[in-house]
Design a protein around this motif. Sequence first.
Motif, PDB file in Angstrom:
ATOM      1  N   GLU A  43       0.844  -1.320   0.014  1.00  0.00           N
ATOM      2  CA  GLU A  43       0.073  -0.098   0.073  1.00  0.00           C
ATOM      3  C   GLU A  43       0.792   1.202   0.030  1.00  0.00           C
ATOM      4  OE1 GLU A  43      -2.050   1.885   3.487  1.00  0.00           O
ATOM      5  OE2 GLU A  43      -3.726   0.769   2.422  1.00  0.00           O
ATOM      6  N   LEU A  44       0.877   2.353  -0.966  1.00  0.00           N
ATOM      7  CA  LEU A  44       1.548   3.303  -1.126  1.00  0.00           C
ATOM      8  C   LEU A  44       0.747   4.525  -0.948  1.00  0.00           C
ATOM      9  CD1 LEU A  44       3.557   2.153  -4.473  1.00  0.00           C
ATOM     10  CD2 LEU A  44       4.495   1.775  -2.132  1.00  0.00           C
ATOM     11  N   VAL A  45       1.333   5.563  -0.583  1.00  0.00           N
ATOM     12  CA  VAL A  45       0.503   6.763  -0.322  1.00  0.00           C
ATOM     13  C   VAL A  45       1.460   7.927  -0.660  1.00  0.00           C
ATOM     14  CG1 VAL A  45      -1.121   5.942   1.455  1.00  0.00           C
ATOM     15  CG2 VAL A  45       1.175   6.870   2.219  1.00  0.00           C
ATOM     16  N   ASP A  46       1.022   8.967  -1.220  1.00  0.00           N
ATOM     17  CA  ASP A  46       1.650  10.132  -1.667  1.00  0.00           C
ATOM     18  C   ASP A  46       1.105  11.169  -0.511  1.00  0.00           C
ATOM     19  OD1 ASP A  46       2.860  12.284  -2.522  1.00  0.00           O
ATOM     20  OD2 ASP A  46       2.008  12.066  -4.546  1.00  0.00           O
ATOM     21  N   VAL A  47       1.818  11.771   0.380  1.00  0.00           N
ATOM     22  CA  VAL A  47       1.292  12.675   1.347  1.00  0.00           C
ATOM     23  C   VAL A  47       2.192  13.954   1.132  1.00  0.00           C
ATOM     24  CG1 VAL A  47       0.548  11.022   3.026  1.00  0.00           C
ATOM     25  CG2 VAL A  47       3.040  11.890   3.361  1.00  0.00           C
ATOM     26  N   SER A  48       2.888  14.205  -0.006  1.00  0.00           N
ATOM     27  CA  SER A  48       3.550  15.504  -0.374  1.00  0.00           C
ATOM     28  C   SER A  48       2.443  16.758  -0.607  1.00  0.00           C
ATOM     29  CB  SER A  48       4.138  15.379  -1.612  1.00  0.00           C
ATOM     30  OG  SER A  48       3.452  14.977  -2.737  1.00  0.00           O
ATOM     31  N   LYS A  49       1.250  16.470  -0.842  1.00  0.00           N
ATOM     32  CA  LYS A  49       0.062  17.108  -0.784  1.00  0.00           C
ATOM     33  C   LYS A  49      -0.865  16.237  -0.176  1.00  0.00           C
ATOM     34  CE  LYS A  49       1.159  20.210  -4.968  1.00  0.00           C
ATOM     35  NZ  LYS A  49       0.711  20.405  -6.271  1.00  0.00           N
ATOM     36  N   LEU A  50      -1.925  17.003   0.363  1.00  0.00           N
ATOM     37  CA  LEU A  50      -2.960  16.259   1.213  1.00  0.00           C
ATOM     38  C   LEU A  50      -4.386  17.146   0.597  1.00  0.00           C
ATOM     39  CD1 LEU A  50      -1.686  16.489   4.869  1.00  0.00           C
ATOM     40  CD2 LEU A  50      -1.894  14.199   3.341  1.00  0.00           C
ATOM     41  N   LYS A  51      -5.438  16.260   0.922  1.00  0.00           N
ATOM     42  CA  LYS A  51      -6.706  16.541   0.551  1.00  0.00           C
ATOM     43  C   LYS A  51      -7.520  16.926   1.820  1.00  0.00           C
ATOM     44  CE  LYS A  51      -7.375  13.089  -2.221  1.00  0.00           C
ATOM     45  NZ  LYS A  51      -8.007  12.309  -3.192  1.00  0.00           N
ATOM     46  N   LEU A  52      -7.989  18.141   2.094  1.00  0.00           N
ATOM     47  CA  LEU A  52      -8.968  18.372   3.032  1.00  0.00           C
ATOM     48  C   LEU A  52     -10.269  18.277   2.712  1.00  0.00           C
ATOM     49  CD1 LEU A  52      -9.431  18.847   6.276  1.00  0.00           C
ATOM     50  CD2 LEU A  52      -9.049  21.394   5.681  1.00  0.00           C
TER      51      LEU A  52
END
Length: 354
Positions: free
Chosen positions: A195-204
């Motif tokens: 499971e890979l996640v990209d948190v360089s940007k987030l969505k609120l």
Amino acid sequence: MKRGIITVVLIIVVIGAIAWVLNSNKKKNDAQTALVSQGGGAVSVRIATVKKEAVDLDFTANGNFAAKQELNFLSENAGRVNAIYVDEGDHVKKGQILARIDAEIINTDRETAQATLANAIKDEARYNSSFSTGGVTQQQLDQAKLNTKNARMRLQSAARRVSDANVKSPIDGIVNKRYIEVGAFVNTQGTQMFELVDVSKLKLKVNVNESQVANLNVGDRVQIKSNVFPADNFSGKINFIAPKADGTLNFPIEIEVENNHKNTIKAGMYGTAIFKFPARAATITIPRGAFVGSVSSNQIFVLENGNTAKIRKVIAGRTINDQVEIIEGLKEGETAIISGQINLVDGSPVATIK
């Protein structure tokens, strides 16, 4: 005989109870009538002087941060896991090899495809030579060319499977979970691997009501606060506004947030979006409860001569929280009746409650 007597007695008791209730209600109504008559028949109401005030459109909305991209990475080839090069928490780049699948069978398929293509090329060359001397027909030559084309496509497919034996990350991100171990067997049905996640940007993700969404546009900048890092100020940009309300009659909004502070926000944390708007010109507003029935009726009562309720047709504008903007029909300095109008008709005498 006894049953008949009991029935009669029950009927008398029920009639007596009904009479007592009716008499009690009559006494209450008489008391209310007497009270009204003491006040001259006036209906008690609350009033407010109409004045222009600056409308504050600012508001906040709470929601949860979600990763910019989440990916459950599935296997594409069947085989045994030979090696794993990353672990949970590791940062990975797009194209980086995460694991390797045993490619023995896949390599065999590629070698077979290569041999088949080589034979097909030889056959096509031989048929070309024979066709020039009339030894084969055009149809036979076309079939030889088709065989070569099909063999080349099978080789490309086999080579792709060999390449896929090196499991590569399709995104920049972080390994949130690893589901496989060295020696485990994966199949082509899509065994979950990472499971890979990209948190360089987030969505609120937040919800706003109909009066709030009317003032928002995709691309608007929004101030963001994190409950975990209250001293840090984050910035976001609206990248999605739902075109349709959800079951609660609210509109989902998605705000993209830069996650480049020293205190990194994690997906799943709570956040607050602070929506600020330029100052607006002062306008007349009244409580939405002042309308007769509902805002859509565009009717209110105003106080005239100090003790008379007169119905007034107005044109309502925006609804701002519990206030409604009045575009036309009401002037500054007039007196609006803001409660008690349910008991009024045009011309009713009223007594104001202070």
